[in-house]
Design a protein around this motif. Structure first.
Motif, PDB file in Angstrom:
ATOM      1  N   GLY A  45       1.116 -10.057 -21.811  1.00  0.00           N
ATOM      2  CA  GLY A  45       0.598 -10.261 -20.466  1.00  0.00           C
ATOM      3  C   GLY A  45       1.360  -9.465 -19.428  1.00  0.00           C
ATOM      4  N   LEU A  46       0.799  -9.391 -18.219  1.00  0.00           N
ATOM      5  CA  LEU A  46       1.393  -8.660 -17.104  1.00  0.00           C
ATOM      6  C   LEU A  46       1.742  -9.627 -15.978  1.00  0.00           C
ATOM      7  CD1 LEU A  46      -1.133  -5.673 -16.940  1.00  0.00           C
ATOM      8  CD2 LEU A  46       1.095  -5.710 -18.081  1.00  0.00           C
ATOM      9  N   SER A  47       2.617  -9.174 -15.075  1.00  0.00           N
ATOM     10  CA  SER A  47       3.006  -9.983 -13.920  1.00  0.00           C
ATOM     11  C   SER A  47       2.588  -9.300 -12.627  1.00  0.00           C
ATOM     12  CB  SER A  47       4.526 -10.197 -13.889  1.00  0.00           C
ATOM     13  OG  SER A  47       4.941 -11.065 -14.914  1.00  0.00           O
ATOM     14  N   LEU A  48       2.105 -10.089 -11.684  1.00  0.00           N
ATOM     15  CA  LEU A  48       1.835  -9.574 -10.342  1.00  0.00           C
ATOM     16  C   LEU A  48       3.145  -9.499  -9.566  1.00  0.00           C
ATOM     17  CD1 LEU A  48      -1.387 -11.567  -9.354  1.00  0.00           C
ATOM     18  CD2 LEU A  48      -1.234  -9.164 -10.008  1.00  0.00           C
ATOM     19  N   ALA A  49       3.326  -8.411  -8.818  1.00  0.00           N
ATOM     20  CA  ALA A  49       4.528  -8.244  -8.017  1.00  0.00           C
ATOM     21  C   ALA A  49       4.399  -9.060  -6.732  1.00  0.00           C
ATOM     22  CB  ALA A  49       4.740  -6.774  -7.683  1.00  0.00           C
ATOM     23  N   LEU A  50       5.445  -9.819  -6.419  1.00  0.00           N
ATOM     24  CA  LEU A  50       5.449 -10.692  -5.248  1.00  0.00           C
ATOM     25  C   LEU A  50       6.201 -10.026  -4.098  1.00  0.00           C
ATOM     26  CD1 LEU A  50       5.160 -13.433  -3.774  1.00  0.00           C
ATOM     27  CD2 LEU A  50       7.251 -14.160  -4.938  1.00  0.00           C
ATOM     28  N   GLN A  51       5.544  -9.969  -2.941  1.00  0.00           N
ATOM     29  CA  GLN A  51       6.183  -9.530  -1.706  1.00  0.00           C
ATOM     30  C   GLN A  51       5.807 -10.512  -0.627  1.00  0.00           C
ATOM     31  OE1 GLN A  51       5.590  -5.432  -0.610  1.00  0.00           O
ATOM     32  NE2 GLN A  51       5.746  -4.694  -2.708  1.00  0.00           N
TER      33      GLN A  51
ATOM     34  N   ILE B 275       2.578 -14.490   1.803  1.00  0.00           N
ATOM     35  CA  ILE B 275       2.808 -14.070   0.421  1.00  0.00           C
ATOM     36  C   ILE B 275       1.761 -13.038   0.020  1.00  0.00           C
ATOM     37  CG2 ILE B 275       2.822 -14.828  -1.985  1.00  0.00           C
ATOM     38  CD1 ILE B 275       3.856 -17.548  -0.989  1.00  0.00           C
ATOM     39  N   GLN B 276       2.210 -11.892  -0.473  1.00  0.00           N
ATOM     40  CA  GLN B 276       1.309 -10.834  -0.912  1.00  0.00           C
ATOM     41  C   GLN B 276       1.552 -10.538  -2.389  1.00  0.00           C
ATOM     42  OE1 GLN B 276       2.709  -8.256   2.468  1.00  0.00           O
ATOM     43  NE2 GLN B 276       0.546  -7.711   2.588  1.00  0.00           N
ATOM     44  N   LEU B 277       0.485 -10.245  -3.123  1.00  0.00           N
ATOM     45  CA  LEU B 277       0.559  -9.964  -4.556  1.00  0.00           C
ATOM     46  C   LEU B 277      -0.021  -8.587  -4.830  1.00  0.00           C
ATOM     47  CD1 LEU B 277      -0.656 -13.432  -5.908  1.00  0.00           C
ATOM     48  CD2 LEU B 277       1.701 -12.605  -5.789  1.00  0.00           C
ATOM     49  N   PHE B 278       0.639  -7.850  -5.738  1.00  0.00           N
ATOM     50  CA  PHE B 278       0.224  -6.487  -6.063  1.00  0.00           C
ATOM     51  C   PHE B 278       0.158  -6.325  -7.580  1.00  0.00           C
ATOM     52  CE2 PHE B 278       2.148  -6.426  -1.915  1.00  0.00           C
ATOM     53  CZ  PHE B 278       1.353  -5.557  -1.178  1.00  0.00           C
ATOM     54  N   ASP B 279      -0.849  -5.578  -8.040  1.00  0.00           N
ATOM     55  CA  ASP B 279      -0.968  -5.348  -9.479  1.00  0.00           C
ATOM     56  C   ASP B 279      -0.037  -4.222  -9.910  1.00  0.00           C
ATOM     57  OD1 ASP B 279      -2.164  -2.955  -8.769  1.00  0.00           O
ATOM     58  OD2 ASP B 279      -4.199  -3.610  -9.246  1.00  0.00           O
ATOM     59  N   LYS B 280      -0.110  -3.870 -11.190  1.00  0.00           N
ATOM     60  CA  LYS B 280       0.822  -2.875 -11.743  1.00  0.00           C
ATOM     61  C   LYS B 280       0.659  -1.491 -11.127  1.00  0.00           C
ATOM     62  CE  LYS B 280      -2.173  -1.823 -15.733  1.00  0.00           C
ATOM     63  NZ  LYS B 280      -2.466  -0.442 -15.328  1.00  0.00           N
ATOM     64  N   ASP B 281      -0.504  -1.233 -10.516  1.00  0.00           N
ATOM     65  CA  ASP B 281      -0.761   0.059  -9.880  1.00  0.00           C
ATOM     66  C   ASP B 281      -0.478   0.042  -8.389  1.00  0.00           C
ATOM     67  OD1 ASP B 281      -1.702   1.238 -12.295  1.00  0.00           O
ATOM     68  OD2 ASP B 281      -3.621   0.195 -12.023  1.00  0.00           O
ATOM     69  N   GLY B 282       0.048  -1.081  -7.887  1.00  0.00           N
ATOM     70  CA  GLY B 282       0.391  -1.166  -6.481  1.00  0.00           C
ATOM     71  C   GLY B 282      -0.730  -1.573  -5.562  1.00  0.00           C
ATOM     72  N   HIS B 283      -1.877  -2.000  -6.124  1.00  0.00           N
ATOM     73  CA  HIS B 283      -3.006  -2.425  -5.299  1.00  0.00           C
ATOM     74  C   HIS B 283      -2.855  -3.893  -4.924  1.00  0.00           C
ATOM     75  CE1 HIS B 283      -5.162   0.915  -7.678  1.00  0.00           C
ATOM     76  NE2 HIS B 283      -4.806   1.389  -6.493  1.00  0.00           N
TER      77      HIS B 283
ATOM     78  N   PRO C  12      -7.224  -9.484 -13.007  1.00  0.00           N
ATOM     79  CA  PRO C  12      -7.597  -9.337 -14.423  1.00  0.00           C
ATOM     80  C   PRO C  12      -6.986 -10.435 -15.287  1.00  0.00           C
ATOM     81  CG  PRO C  12      -6.890  -7.230 -13.496  1.00  0.00           C
ATOM     82  CD  PRO C  12      -6.524  -8.287 -12.489  1.00  0.00           C
ATOM     83  N   ASP C  13      -7.599 -10.695 -16.423  1.00  0.00           N
ATOM     84  CA  ASP C  13      -7.130 -11.743 -17.335  1.00  0.00           C
ATOM     85  C   ASP C  13      -5.711 -11.493 -17.827  1.00  0.00           C
ATOM     86  OD1 ASP C  13      -9.539 -13.027 -17.072  1.00  0.00           O
ATOM     87  OD2 ASP C  13     -10.394 -12.266 -18.942  1.00  0.00           O
ATOM     88  N   ALA C  14      -5.297 -10.221 -17.876  1.00  0.00           N
ATOM     89  CA  ALA C  14      -3.975  -9.886 -18.417  1.00  0.00           C
ATOM     90  C   ALA C  14      -2.852 -10.571 -17.648  1.00  0.00           C
ATOM     91  CB  ALA C  14      -3.771  -8.373 -18.404  1.00  0.00           C
ATOM     92  N   TYR C  15      -3.080 -10.868 -16.362  1.00  0.00           N
ATOM     93  CA  TYR C  15      -2.029 -11.482 -15.548  1.00  0.00           C
ATOM     94  C   TYR C  15      -1.938 -12.993 -15.765  1.00  0.00           C
ATOM     95  CZ  TYR C  15      -1.728  -6.978 -13.256  1.00  0.00           C
ATOM     96  OH  TYR C  15      -1.548  -5.636 -13.006  1.00  0.00           O
TER      97      TYR C  15
END
Length: 615
Positions: free
Chosen positions: A78-84, A50-58, A67-70
């Motif tokens: 709030g924001l969501s981490l992208a799951l791959q 399982i890999q997680l990426f922030d809104k900028d693709g990192h 970050p606290d926003a997630y």
């Protein structure tokens, strides 16, 4: 800081999921929590994939980097981490997808190329070695502009092992030792000095829960990229510029994701052409898996141990100005040590003596500077122990957090002591123990608690049974300070009510006081217990003498009086807790700052004995 109990995770084909991550401090546990939240969706995916990426693709690889926003609810901004996720090697990547069968080809990551300015040179008599960013980048080691290494004797011995045994004799080399001893940085330093007209160098850094990084040094070119474990064989078999090829695997651990499979591929690659191929494993464990001597003999396997640092080695390193300049930021106790030194001088130096110090000759000034740096090392050693990584790279607060997280991962005493002092310990155990050589060639390696602070954390979590076990199994004669550590560990292990409290005795061995509480920081009917986090301010002593610097206690009580809680000191008692067998001969050493508390403080001291941990 916002509440970090629920992490927002989302895939494009599914709504946002709030994953309960309360109390989680490791990335691997985050992955487990996500899989538990989506058992059906991730049925064909193992947690480490399982890999997680922030809104900028990192890609997120550390819990502290989120970050606290997630963690904030989506409806509140709030924001969501992208799951791959990538299917594990045991499954066919062409037929299994994150959400069911599919047939895409896995995208191949392109090599990132850069130019190397020169091959570094090695001098077997040197005391410093410098690695620049062009070699450090993308290796999994500290990504700094430069890393200055102190060449202690084991640095040169590891170089000699790699040159004489691996390169010249073709042995399969294993570099073993606890984390933070310098194994990896020394191995990379060695790789940077090889003649790239003669050798192609492949560096593979393994992580516990994500894909490896591969770096290749050929001629004047450095190439690097992330590789899938299934690609290892193809990467190694690809045509290389030189006839000779050495592979260095860094960060190997038997519990790491796909590490065993990767090692197997590399071992088979070496076996195909032992004349021109070399293999080295830099292990993040104190010892490798249980091996068979006949197989080691057939495979030409040889081990080299890199032991934990001693205080003398640390002091020798920081006394070199070129080295100290590059690591001084990690000694965040500089101001505290300077303040302590000033207080001590104020208490003990007359005005005439103080005036004469302003006219010190150069030799005295150098000695004063060396004494100050020695004090810095002693202060940090309380937390860092024999780990050069903790001593030179991390601030004290980070070391404390790291040790606390490691202790928190221990679920119960029985499972811990089964492997804690055994020869094949792995994972969290290695982080909490150090390793030193025996006193003679026939004497085995000596296991020790990583640091005095780590010992305190272990004692308060696991209780007196741990001390009994360690007293019987840890052969700590190569680290005399462990004797004093065990006494302090015993004190804090016994202090909680469930363990009966600390029983203090007089010269005749009769118990005269029992101290007990539920915590070192919680107020109860018995009062409040506070343990100082300064390396030299406890009055639990294993030695035959101990100084008494009253200024520490005076400043502490002053802080309590002026705190928000407004403590009132009605009764003041001063105890020195000493090992019972040394109680009769114990003496108070130098006393400074008399009169700062109540006057004649030396007359108030009660010296009591503590026994029981070594029985």
């Amino acid at each position: 800081m916002s509440d970090r109990s629920y992490l927002n995770v989302k895939h494009t084909d599914l709504p946002n999921a709030e994953v309960n991550v309360t109390g989680i401090t490791r990335m691997g546990d985050i992955q487990d929590a996500i899989k538990a939240k989506m058992p059906n969706v991730l049925a064909d995916i193992d947690s480490p994939q399982i890999q997680l990426f922030d809104k900028d693709g990192h890609e997120i690889t550390d819990v502290d980097d989120i970050p606290d926003a997630y963690f904030k609810k989506i409806k509140e901004g709030g924001l969501s981490l992208a799951l791959q996720a990538t299917p594990p090697p045991s499954r066919d990547a062409s037929s299994v997808g994150l959400f069911g069968p599919k047939n895409p080809k896995r995208q191949k990551t392109d090599w990132s190329e850069s130019c190397l300015s020169s091959i570094l040179t090695y001098d077997p008599h040197s005391i410093l070695f410098q690695l620049d960013s062009e070699y450090l980048a993308n290796t999994g080691l500290p990504d700094k502009k430069k890393l200055v290494l102190y060449c202690r004797s084991l640095f040169h011995k590891q170089f000699d092992f790699l040159v004489e045994r691996v390169i010249k004799e073709g042995v399969f080399g294993w570099i073993l030792g606890p984390p933070g001893t310098g194994k990896s940085t020394t191995a990379l330093a060695f790789a940077s000095t090889l003649d790239r007209n003669e050798w192609t160098i492949t560096w593979i850094h393994l992580f516990r829960s994500k894909h490896p990084i591969c770096v290749r040094l050929e001629g004047e070119t450095k190439k690097s990229r992330t590789i899938h474990p299934n690609e290892i064989a193809n990467v190694l078999e690809a045509e290389v510029a030189s006839k000779n090829h050495i592979v260095l695997i860094d960060g190997y651990a038997t519990g790491g994701n796909d590490h065993i499979a990767i090692l197997k591929d590399c071992d088979e690659w070496r076996d195909y052409n032992r004349e021109n191929r070399r293999l080295v494993v830099v292990c993040s464990m104190s010892s490798r898996f249980k091996s068979k001597p006949e197989e080691d003999l057939q495979d030409l396997v040889e081990e080299f141990y890199v032991y934990s640092w001693t205080t003398d080695e640390f002091i020798s390193a920081v006394n070199l100005d070129d080295f100290f300049t590059n690591v001084k930021e990690s000694f965040d106790s500089i101001e505290a040590v300077a303040e302590t030194k000033a207080i001590s001088e104020t208490e003990s130096v007359s005005e005439t003596e103080s005036a004469s110090k302003t006219r010190m000759d150069p030799i005295d000034l150098v000695q004063q500077q060396q004494d100050w740096r020695k004090e810095l090392v002693a202060s940090k050693f309380y937390f860092a122990g024999g780990s050069s990584r903790f001593m030179f790279l991390f601030p004290t607060a980070k070391v404390i957090q790291y040790l606390q997280n490691s202790v928190d991962e221990i679920s119960d005493f029985d499972s811990y002591v089964r492997v804690s002092t055994g020869p094949r310990a792995d994972g969290v155990v290695n982080r909490l123990f150090s390793l030193y050589p025996g006193l003679s060639r026939n004497d085995g390696n000596k296991v020790s608690i990583a640091s005095q602070y780590a010992g305190y954390l272990l004692a308060t979590k696991l209780g007196p049974d741990l001390i009994y076990h360690l007293a019987k199994t840890i052969r700590h004669d190569c680290n005399p300070s462990m004797d004093g550590w065990m006494l302090e560990m015993w004190f804090f292990a016994c202090l909680p009510f469930p363990f009966g409290g600390v029983k203090l005795s007089n010269l005749e061995g009769k118990v005269i006081e029992t101290w007990a509480t539920n915590s070192t920081v919680v107020v109860l009917g018995w009062g409040i217990w506070l343990k100082p986090e300064k390396w030299n301010q406890d009055k639990i002593t294993r030695g035959g003498t101990h100084s008494f610097k009253i200024s520490f206690f005076a400043s502490f009580l002053e802080c309590l009086l002026h705190s928000e809680e407004s403590f009132e000191v009605k009764t003041l008692e001063i105890f020195f807790v000493v090992a019972q067998e040394k109680l009769a001969s114990f003496k108070i050493g130098v006393v400074t700052g008399e009169g700062l508390l109540a006057g004649k403080e030396k007359d108030m001291i009660k010296v009591v004995g503590l026994d029981g941990w070594s029985k």
